[in-house]
Design an enzyme around this catalytic site. Sequence first.
Site, PDB file in Angstrom:
ATOM      1  N   SER A  24      41.681 107.032  62.547  1.00  0.00           N
ATOM      2  CA  SER A  24      40.285 107.442  62.560  1.00  0.00           C
ATOM      3  C   SER A  24      39.966 108.522  63.594  1.00  0.00           C
ATOM      4  O   SER A  24      38.902 109.144  63.529  1.00  0.00           O
ATOM      5  CB  SER A  24      39.394 106.224  62.821  1.00  0.00           C
ATOM      6  OG  SER A  24      39.651 105.667  64.105  1.00  0.00           O
ATOM      7  N   SER A  37      45.171 104.459  64.790  1.00  0.00           N
ATOM      8  CA  SER A  37      44.190 105.546  64.744  1.00  0.00           C
ATOM      9  C   SER A  37      44.351 106.624  65.790  1.00  0.00           C
ATOM     10  O   SER A  37      43.611 107.603  65.784  1.00  0.00           O
ATOM     11  CB  SER A  37      42.772 104.970  64.832  1.00  0.00           C
ATOM     12  OG  SER A  37      42.436 104.285  63.647  1.00  0.00           O
ATOM     13  N   LYS A  47      36.203 110.689  71.825  1.00  0.00           N
ATOM     14  CA  LYS A  47      35.892 110.139  70.508  1.00  0.00           C
ATOM     15  C   LYS A  47      34.516 109.473  70.518  1.00  0.00           C
ATOM     16  O   LYS A  47      34.146 108.810  71.495  1.00  0.00           O
ATOM     17  CB  LYS A  47      36.972 109.129  70.104  1.00  0.00           C
ATOM     18  CG  LYS A  47      36.825 108.581  68.684  1.00  0.00           C
ATOM     19  CD  LYS A  47      37.965 107.627  68.362  1.00  0.00           C
ATOM     20  CE  LYS A  47      37.865 107.069  66.947  1.00  0.00           C
ATOM     21  NZ  LYS A  47      38.996 106.168  66.638  1.00  0.00           N
TER      22      LYS A  47
END
Length: 378
Positions: free
Chosen positions: A100, A124, A24
Amino acid sequence: MTAIIRQLSLCSNDTNGAPTMAIKDTIDIAGYPTTAASRALADAPPAARHAEVVQHALDAGWHIVGKANMHELAFGMTGINDFTGTPPNPQDVTRIPGGSSSGSASAVGLHLVDAALGTDTGGSIRGPAACCGVIGLKPTFGRVSRTGVAPRESSLDCVGPFARDMRTLIAAMAGIEPMFDTDAAGEWRTPIKVACVSIEAESGIRAAVQHAINLADVGARSIELALLYDAFEAGLAVINAETSRAFGHLVATGQLGADLEARLRLAAATTSAQLEAAEQVRRRFTAAVEHALADVDVLVMPTLPALPITVEAARNGTSVIAMSSLIRPFNLSGHPALSLPIPVAGSSLKAGLQIVGRKGADERVCAIAARFEAALGT
């Protein structure tokens, strides 16, 4: 693929047959900027060194494919990003991938990588995992290093892995946390005691959870978990305050997406009284979770109360804040929580079964998840 993974030239020493991982874009990779998928950080300088989780993964033999896309600044539940693109939901491209850590979940679900790392501050990892039909683990708070992860300071955020099967997820977790006991995380073969938390969710999802419990042949009883909704609200207050401190200065750049600018402006209004009240809830809810776990192995419940909405509905203003109503509370308490895909009768989409364990008992959570996985035949 560019809306999912930004490919990098980084790799471990031996990539021949090595398992692949995406990272990420809030996690530092040396020589590359950490932009959090935001135009406001597009010109950030390259990271000087790897985040500790990246170095651990490389040392364990993982091949790092690239940076995974995400909801801008890790501050949203939809995964929609008009600057870097919106990763497709592998279960249904018309639906949101969740945020996210949208790119991490999408990349795993689309078989672009074997595993991916995400971060979970208010659901997330678990939210996108449930949306995209993959497995996602939020470890115990503090169990996995956050050195080299944005935001630099957080009382909620955890780095954790995504995978399509428990064997790979366990290997990925061991890759980023060298003290993780893979033997203890194998399938649980002794009787399991489960408390099924009574919550509000779509009837089909509640039935899917009960079906999974029945197939796994575990001893289950229903419980009410005190302060669950209060913990959701308190978690919102804490994430708002901490994200405002970390990224609020970017509002002045004029380069944020409209949704992020609005959320950060609202977050800046969080008061000290709200934070004090949130910390009181944190202490009481944490005690309630630990009390609930005192005589059972894990708590189970849906990951999300409903199936993911469409991208069109999200763009038209349908609220998604309730998506995190069952996951955000465990960021506040710090307990490990995993989302495992489960079939929903009459739907082509899978929902998520959330499994919550005692602090530090991440291996037990994984072992019990493997037991459910085997029973479901997934």
